[in-house]
Design an enzyme around this catalytic site. Structure first.
Site: not given
Length: 280
Positions: A85, A176
């Site tokens: 990613d 997150e």
């Protein structure tokens, strides 16, 4: 007449003896450290052999223990699909060179950051989105969610930025952070709104990305109807969990065509299974 002795008549203090317990303690710590290092070296012996055999000239760019762990994990997951990613933090990627990791394991998919919050597009998204497709990789796009911003505005920014085509992966919500000025319950409501809006637009259920602790503490139960992409870089974890769709196992990999360290991921299945979950 005899002179008196002017020297002190006091006896000297006896010297303190070094504590034998303290000496033994430090020997124990040293011995334990040596055993730990030797154990790690033996456990990751194949990785170290590869590293020092083929990468000794590149040691300024890599971390020896991280590299050895990465190789150990890749060996254990031989047969599963490996990908990466990326975002603007990887700079300008030369996609035609992005082919394998460690010159052995093919990189077959990539998840690309598209948007951040309710107002920012990733500076390299367009180039990465086109480049990954030209490099014949299965691609997907993700949104970095900001807890304290309007969830529907964030969803609309992602929708306006990303056009999914047949063969692309489902959209991904990256969460997150914990909120600063809202409750966890309000955060979860916002996440649901983003997920529902994006699913309604694309006609496919999104995937959720987060860290393992965040997943266990806040998302695992209430969002059990979603598939998860989990980040965990711990040396103590070497295998993907059965209920994880993807595992981001490192953020310190070196990949051809990319000038900066990059995250590498494992899909919990083979290539045919990965193709099955793509957009139709």
């Amino acid at each position: 007449m005899k002179k008196k002795n002017t020297r002190s008549t006091y006896s000297r203090k006896p010297k303190k003896k070094t504590s034998s317990f303290s000496t033994i303690f430090w020997y124990f710590i040293f011995g334990f450290g040596v055993i730990l290092v030797l154990s790690l070296a033996y456990h990751y012996r194949s990785g170290f052999a590869y590293y020092f055999g083929f990468k000794s000239r590149n040691t300024n760019k890599t971390d020896v223990f991280s590299e050895a762990r990465n190789l150990k994990i890749l060996e254990k997951h031989d047969g599963k699909v490996i990908g990466l990613d990326v975002s603007e933090y990887q700079g300008k990627i030369r996609w035609s060179y992005v082919d394998t990791i460690e010159k052995k394991y093919p990189l077959q998919f990539v998840l690309i950051r598209a948007t951040v919050g309710n107002d920012r597009k990733d500076l390299q998204f367009k180039q990465n989105w086109i480049g990954a497709k030209a490099n014949k990789m299965i691609r997907g796009a993700y949104h970095y969610y900001r807890p304290n911003e309007n969830s529907l505005e964030q969803a609309q920014l992602f929708i306006k930025t990303v056009t999914l085509k047949k063969g692309d992966l489902p959209p991904v919500l990256d969460i997150e952070k914990l909120p600063k000025n809202q409750s966890i319950e309000r955060l979860k409501i916002g996440l649901r709104r983003w997920l529902n809006a994006v699913e309604l637009h694309y006609g496919v259920r999104p995937i959720i990305y987060t860290g393992e602790k965040y997943y266990d503490d806040f998302l695992k139960e209430e969002f059990s109807d979603y598939l998860f992409w989990i980040a965990n870089y711990s040396f103590y974890r070497e295998e993907i969990q059965e209920d994880w769709l993807f595992w981001q196992f490192t953020e310190k990999a070196v990949v051809p065509g990319i000038d900066y360290k990059v995250d590498v991921d494992i899909y919990n299945g083979d290539l045919e299974q990965l193709q099955y979950i793509t957009v139709e």
